[in-house]
Design a protein around this motif. Structure first.
Motif, short mmCIF file in Angstrom:
data_model
loop_
_atom_site.label_atom_id
_atom_site.label_comp_id
_atom_site.label_asym_id
_atom_site.label_seq_id
_atom_site.Cartn_x
_atom_site.Cartn_y
_atom_site.Cartn_z
N GLN A 27 51.00 49.92 46.65
CA GLN A 27 49.79 50.72 46.81
C GLN A 27 48.93 50.10 47.91
O GLN A 27 48.52 48.93 47.80
CB GLN A 27 49.01 50.79 45.51
CG GLN A 27 49.77 51.47 44.40
CD GLN A 27 49.02 51.51 43.08
OE1 GLN A 27 48.08 50.76 42.87
NE2 GLN A 27 49.46 52.36 42.18
N LEU A 28 48.66 50.87 48.96
CA LEU A 28 47.87 50.38 50.10
C LEU A 28 46.43 50.17 49.65
O LEU A 28 45.75 51.10 49.21
CB LEU A 28 47.94 51.38 51.25
CG LEU A 28 47.24 50.98 52.55
CD1 LEU A 28 47.83 49.68 53.12
CD2 LEU A 28 47.36 52.11 53.56
N VAL A 29 45.95 48.94 49.75
CA VAL A 29 44.60 48.58 49.31
C VAL A 29 43.57 49.31 50.17
O VAL A 29 43.65 49.32 51.40
CB VAL A 29 44.39 47.05 49.41
CG1 VAL A 29 42.95 46.67 49.08
CG2 VAL A 29 45.37 46.32 48.49
N GLY A 30 42.60 49.95 49.50
CA GLY A 30 41.51 50.62 50.19
C GLY A 30 41.83 52.00 50.74
O GLY A 30 40.99 52.60 51.40
N SER A 31 43.02 52.52 50.50
CA SER A 31 43.35 53.84 51.03
C SER A 31 42.77 54.93 50.12
O SER A 31 42.77 54.81 48.91
CB SER A 31 44.87 54.01 51.18
OG SER A 31 45.52 53.91 49.93
N ASP A 32 42.24 55.98 50.74
CA ASP A 32 41.69 57.10 50.00
C ASP A 32 41.96 58.38 50.77
O ASP A 32 41.37 58.55 51.84
CB ASP A 32 40.18 56.91 49.78
CG ASP A 32 39.58 57.99 48.90
OD1 ASP A 32 40.32 58.59 48.11
OD2 ASP A 32 38.36 58.23 49.02
N PRO A 33 42.88 59.21 50.31
CA PRO A 33 43.60 59.11 49.04
C PRO A 33 44.61 57.96 49.06
O PRO A 33 44.99 57.49 50.13
CB PRO A 33 44.30 60.46 48.91
CG PRO A 33 44.46 60.94 50.31
CD PRO A 33 43.29 60.39 51.07
N MET A 34 45.03 57.56 47.88
CA MET A 34 45.96 56.44 47.72
C MET A 34 47.27 56.70 48.47
O MET A 34 47.88 57.75 48.31
CB MET A 34 46.26 56.21 46.24
CG MET A 34 47.29 55.13 45.96
SD MET A 34 46.78 53.47 46.38
CE MET A 34 45.47 53.21 45.22
N ILE A 35 47.65 55.75 49.29
CA ILE A 35 48.96 55.80 49.98
C ILE A 35 49.89 54.84 49.24
O ILE A 35 49.55 53.68 49.02
CB ILE A 35 48.83 55.40 51.46
CG1 ILE A 35 47.99 56.44 52.19
CG2 ILE A 35 50.21 55.25 52.10
CD1 ILE A 35 47.67 56.08 53.63
N THR A 36 51.05 55.36 48.85
CA THR A 36 52.03 54.53 48.15
C THR A 36 53.38 54.59 48.85
O THR A 36 53.72 55.60 49.45
CB THR A 36 52.22 54.98 46.68
OG1 THR A 36 52.69 56.31 46.66
CG2 THR A 36 50.95 54.85 45.88
N ALA A 37 54.07 53.49 48.77
CA ALA A 37 55.46 53.42 49.24
C ALA A 37 56.27 52.99 48.03
O ALA A 37 55.86 52.10 47.28
CB ALA A 37 55.60 52.43 50.37
N LYS A 38 57.42 53.64 47.82
CA LYS A 38 58.23 53.36 46.63
C LYS A 38 59.65 53.00 47.01
O LYS A 38 60.16 53.45 48.04
CB LYS A 38 58.26 54.60 45.73
CG LYS A 38 56.91 55.00 45.22
CD LYS A 38 56.99 56.28 44.42
CE LYS A 38 55.61 56.67 43.95
NZ LYS A 38 55.14 57.94 44.40
N GLY A 39 60.25 52.21 46.17
CA GLY A 39 61.64 51.86 46.36
C GLY A 39 62.33 51.69 45.02
O GLY A 39 61.76 51.10 44.11
N TYR A 40 63.52 52.22 44.91
CA TYR A 40 64.32 52.08 43.69
C TYR A 40 65.32 50.96 43.87
O TYR A 40 65.82 50.74 44.97
CB TYR A 40 65.04 53.40 43.37
CG TYR A 40 64.06 54.47 42.95
CD1 TYR A 40 63.71 54.63 41.61
CD2 TYR A 40 63.46 55.29 43.89
CE1 TYR A 40 62.80 55.59 41.23
CE2 TYR A 40 62.54 56.26 43.51
CZ TYR A 40 62.22 56.40 42.18
OH TYR A 40 61.30 57.36 41.81
N PHE A 41 65.61 50.25 42.77
CA PHE A 41 66.61 49.19 42.83
C PHE A 41 67.53 49.30 41.62
O PHE A 41 67.13 49.75 40.56
CB PHE A 41 65.97 47.81 42.94
CG PHE A 41 65.07 47.42 41.79
CD1 PHE A 41 65.56 46.70 40.72
CD2 PHE A 41 63.73 47.78 41.79
CE1 PHE A 41 64.74 46.34 39.66
CE2 PHE A 41 62.90 47.43 40.74
CZ PHE A 41 63.40 46.70 39.67
#
Length: 125
Positions: A27-41
């Motif tokens: 979760q990108l700190v301070g982003s509005d709206p929240m920006i997220t990057a996801k990864g599956y393992f």
């Protein structure tokens, strides 16, 4: 927004991995709206982040990170003890980006990124 390649692995301090795999959420700190990057393992612990399109990485910035383990759908043939262990393979604090203590920075200057995310097993009660 430009993204930079991010790969890594999720492991316990002894180098072992989560048997059933899971996902990481940056979760990108301070982003509005929240920006997220996801990864599956999978059980090997290796992940590659995606923000907008498969494997594109993450925008530059500081991230708080959570780890969400894959848990069994039902008890099946497991004993009660095995089932409880499978349902909670990591300490609960890692399931929330604010409490996990996991912070990583993505920067164009240090791209590509290779992050090792260390988790701990649940605390004994």
């Amino acid at each position: 927004m430009a993204t930079y390649p991010v790969r890594g692995d999720v492991v316990f301090k002894d180098g072992s991995t989560l048997e059933r795999g899971g996902r990481v959420v940056f979760q990108l700190v301070g982003s509005d709206p929240m920006i997220t990057a996801k990864g599956y393992f999978e059980s090997d612990g290796k992940f590659e982040l995606t923000t907008y399109s498969k494997g594109d990485g993450a925008p530059a910035g500081e991230y708080e990170v959570m780890v969400v383990p894959t848990v069994p759908d039902d008890k099946g043939e497991m004993s009660e003890r095995e089932y409880l262990k499978a349902m909670n393979p990591i300490d609960i604090r890692f399931k929330n980006a604010k409490s996990s203590g996991l912070k990583f920075t993505v920067s164009p200057e240090t791209s590509p990124h290779e992050f090792r995310i260390e988790v701990t097993r649940p605390r004994k009660r």
